[in-house]
Design an enzyme around this catalytic site. Structure first.
Site, PDB file in Angstrom:
ATOM      1  N   GLY A  71       5.003   3.510   0.288  1.00 11.48           N
ATOM      2  CA  GLY A  71       5.310   4.718  -0.485  1.00 11.48           C
ATOM      3  C   GLY A  71       5.289   4.470  -1.983  1.00 11.48           C
ATOM      4  O   GLY A  71       4.489   3.694  -2.500  1.00 11.48           O
ATOM      5  N   HIS A  90       3.922   2.077  -6.942  1.00 13.64           N
ATOM      6  CA  HIS A  90       3.445   2.697  -8.185  1.00 13.64           C
ATOM      7  C   HIS A  90       4.309   2.323  -9.389  1.00 13.64           C
ATOM      8  O   HIS A  90       5.538   2.352  -9.321  1.00 13.64           O
ATOM      9  CB  HIS A  90       3.423   4.220  -8.043  1.00 13.64           C
ATOM     10  CG  HIS A  90       2.370   4.689  -7.100  1.00 13.64           C
ATOM     11  ND1 HIS A  90       2.541   5.757  -6.262  1.00 13.64           N
ATOM     12  CD2 HIS A  90       1.128   4.211  -6.861  1.00 13.64           C
ATOM     13  CE1 HIS A  90       1.442   5.919  -5.544  1.00 13.64           C
ATOM     14  NE2 HIS A  90       0.575   4.996  -5.881  1.00 13.64           N
ATOM     15  N   SER A 132       0.832  -1.202   0.000  1.00 13.96           N
ATOM     16  CA  SER A 132       0.000   0.000   0.000  1.00 13.96           C
ATOM     17  C   SER A 132       0.866   1.252   0.000  1.00 13.96           C
ATOM     18  O   SER A 132       2.016   1.228   0.458  1.00 13.96           O
ATOM     19  CB  SER A 132      -0.901   0.019   1.237  1.00 13.96           C
ATOM     20  OG  SER A 132      -0.102   0.272   2.377  1.00 13.96           O
ATOM     21  N   LYS A 133       0.289   2.298  -0.509  1.00 16.90           N
ATOM     22  CA  LYS A 133       0.996   3.576  -0.591  1.00 16.90           C
ATOM     23  C   LYS A 133       1.425   4.003   0.811  1.00 16.90           C
ATOM     24  O   LYS A 133       2.529   4.497   1.019  1.00 16.90           O
ATOM     25  CB  LYS A 133       0.045   4.597  -1.222  1.00 16.90           C
ATOM     26  CG  LYS A 133       0.489   6.029  -1.150  1.00 16.90           C
ATOM     27  CD  LYS A 133       1.187   6.423  -2.432  1.00 16.90           C
ATOM     28  CE  LYS A 133       1.994   7.689  -2.368  1.00 16.90           C
ATOM     29  NZ  LYS A 133       1.459   8.857  -1.826  1.00 16.90           N
ATOM     30  N   ARG A 134       0.506   3.790   1.776  1.00 15.87           N
ATOM     31  CA  ARG A 134       0.789   4.238   3.137  1.00 15.87           C
ATOM     32  C   ARG A 134       2.004   3.503   3.729  1.00 15.87           C
ATOM     33  O   ARG A 134       2.869   4.099   4.344  1.00 15.87           O
ATOM     34  CB  ARG A 134      -0.444   4.006   4.008  1.00 15.87           C
ATOM     35  CG  ARG A 134      -0.500   4.883   5.226  1.00 15.87           C
ATOM     36  CD  ARG A 134      -1.926   5.020   5.691  1.00 15.87           C
ATOM     37  NE  ARG A 134      -2.514   3.695   5.757  1.00 15.87           N
ATOM     38  CZ  ARG A 134      -2.890   3.095   6.869  1.00 15.87           C
ATOM     39  NH1 ARG A 134      -2.769   3.707   8.001  1.00 15.87           N
ATOM     40  NH2 ARG A 134      -3.429   1.894   6.847  1.00 15.87           N
TER      41      ARG A 134
END
Ligand code: GLU
Length: 496
Positions: free
Chosen positions: A259, A263, A254-256
């Site tokens: 980071g 992506h 996850s992005k959280r």
């Protein structure tokens, strides 16, 4: 037979996620395998979080991976529009029908009342859900709320308990009980915008989707959506749910937590080869047939085109995938070495803008990339690896001068090489290396003592591409200038 139609339906609320890219790949492969259609739809009903910059990133990322879609954003097709925000009235019109048929009702609960309801459930240790309080409002109560100026949402009735079952294309039979779905669900919010679960069903109907392949975090959504299909008296698509991608500590990517690593854009910027990302992502949860090997002779390394021919959704794993950066780097190093040199060179150019590329012809640049690519994991490393080539002379750090270039043997190696330059076939790295080895034998100097002084004098470092390639890339003039500089400088080296 009905034509297979699948879609990828990202929400433009963030950059293209690795998990979404993998889902896109599986849908794309499924469409190719069945000679069907692959559609791109943007689920942009979350107007607060949606942003055009994310739409652009998603589209660019999918294209970078080599995916193309038959219909959808930027392309058109028989069922436009492919952005949900352009269909707001259509969703409301269908919600009105559900209202008329009694499948839906208006809910006047305010956000504060709903928050208080949840708080109370939390205090009592109950699971959080909507308590269906507005299901059977009297006309009187409704009029009172309207007079207060409350704006209603539309809620879809979910009768409980009831089993929703389907035969999942990946996981096999799945049953979800409606008691676990959180109560009657909002389909149109009080601001008039359709929710994801509602819009997605209308879109899948409108666009005649035959299969929906997505992550298993949507399993409860699938149960809700199947109930909507039933209420709308429409045939539901077949569903298939992949496991998610986890890190080595069992945390969802996850992005959280992770980071930019989640992506696609990160890998694009860092100089990963799209072929490597595609191969790695497909392979995280899919295994080619047992008796199959790719043109590469293995079942690990395969191209998107090869996967198109043999993809079978039944061979997608039910389990979660494990994200492994070392493995991804292994794939990338493989593709950096094996893609056509001209392709890698073109892709390397943006990473070499610090240097004056007019100094070298295209052929020389290819030769340089060819000499250093074996030592790279990703293209962003090429700047450091290729630095030695640019400029006539090279900076040799003081410690390297002292440790590698100051001995008598080192000076003998440099001097003897300088005298042997005319014998070197510079276009042939192996031939160059052979001349060096021969002179080393004559001097009785070998290994580190032979190669390191040359490497240091020619590149400023004892590391780097193989010596023959390095000298071949530099060519006779630069080699001569650098060896002379190293010798005349007492213990070697000079400034560019
Ligand atoms: N917009 C949803 C997401 O990004 C798509 C889910 C679906 O495929 O229905 O997760």
């Amino acid at each position: 037979m009905t034509e297979v139609r699948v879609r990828i339906a990202p929400s433009p609320t963030g950059n293209l996620h690795l998990g979404t890219a993998r889902t896109a790949l599986y849908n794309y492969l499924f469409a190719k395998k069945h000679k069907g259609k692959f559609v791109l739809r943007l689920e942009d009903t979350d107007n607060e979080r949606s942003d055009e910059k994310y739409t652009k990133d998603i589209i660019d990322g999918l294209k970078w991976l080599g995916l193309s879609w038959d219909e959808g954003c930027d392309i058109g097709g028989p069922y436009p529009p492919y952005r949900q925000t352009e269909k707001i009235d259509h969703y409301e019109h269908i919600a009105d029908k559900l209202l008329t048929n009694g499948f839906a009702y208006l809910c006047y609960a305010t956000p504060e009342e709903l928050a208080a309801m949840k708080e109370e459930q939390k205090q009592k240790g109950k699971s959080i859900r909507y308590d269906n309080r507005s299901r059977d409002l009297s006309d009187e109560a409704r009029s009172k709320y309207e007079a207060e100026g409350r704006l209603p949402s539309f809620r879809f009735r979910i009768d409980e308990p009831q089993d929703v079952r389907w035969d999942d294309e990946i996981k096999g039979p799945i049953t979800v009980n409606t008691s676990d779905l959180g109560g009657d669900m909002v389909i149109i919010k009080s601001n008039g915008v359709a929710t994801y679960n509602f819009a997605v069903v209308i879109d899948d109907i409108d666009m005649q989707m035959t299969h929906v392949l997505r992550g298993e975090d949507h399993i409860h959504n699938t149960a809700k959506q199947l109930l909507l299909f039933e209420a709308l008296n429409c045939k539901a698509p077949h569903y298939g749910h992949t496991g998610l991608i986890f890190d080595s500590n069992d945390r969802k990517l996850s992005k959280r937590e992770h980071g930019e690593l989640v992506h696609i854009d990160f890998y694009r910027i860092e100089g990963y080869m799209p072929e490597a990302i595609v191969n790695y992502l497909i392979k995280t949860s899919w295994t080619p047939p047992n008796d199959w090997t790719s043109a590469n002779g293995t079942d690990e390394i395969f191209s998107l085109i090869e996967a198109e021919q043999i993809f079978d959704i039944k061979r997608v794993s039910k389990a979660h995938a494990r994200f492994d950066m070392d493995k991804l780097n292994w794939y990338n190093a493989h593709y950096l070495r094996s893609l056509p040199l001209s392709t890698v060179t073109e892709r390397a150019r943006p990473y070499l803008t610090d240097f004056d590329l007019s100094e070298c012809s295209n052929a020389e640049l290819e030769k340089l990339v060819g000499a250093v690519r074996d030592g790279l994991t990703k293209l962003s490393e090429i700047k450091a690896a290729a630095r030695f080539f640019f400029g006539n002379l090279v900076d040799v750090p003081l410690d390297v001068k002292e440790q590698v270039l100051s001995s008598d043997d080192a000076r003998k190696v440099l001097g003897e090489t300088l005298s042997s330059l005319s014998k070197m076939p510079f276009e042939d790295p192996k031939g160059v290396k052979h001349v060096v080895d021969t002179l080393g034998k004559e001097l009785g100097i070998k290994g580190k003592n032979l190669y390191w002084p040359l490497r240091a004098a020619l590149s400023g470092s004892t590391q780097g591409p193989d010596l023959g390639s390095m000298m071949s890339v530099l060519g006779p003039n630069k080699v001569q200038a650098r060896l002379k500089a190293a010798l005349s400088n007492g213990n070697g080296g000079s400034h560019v």
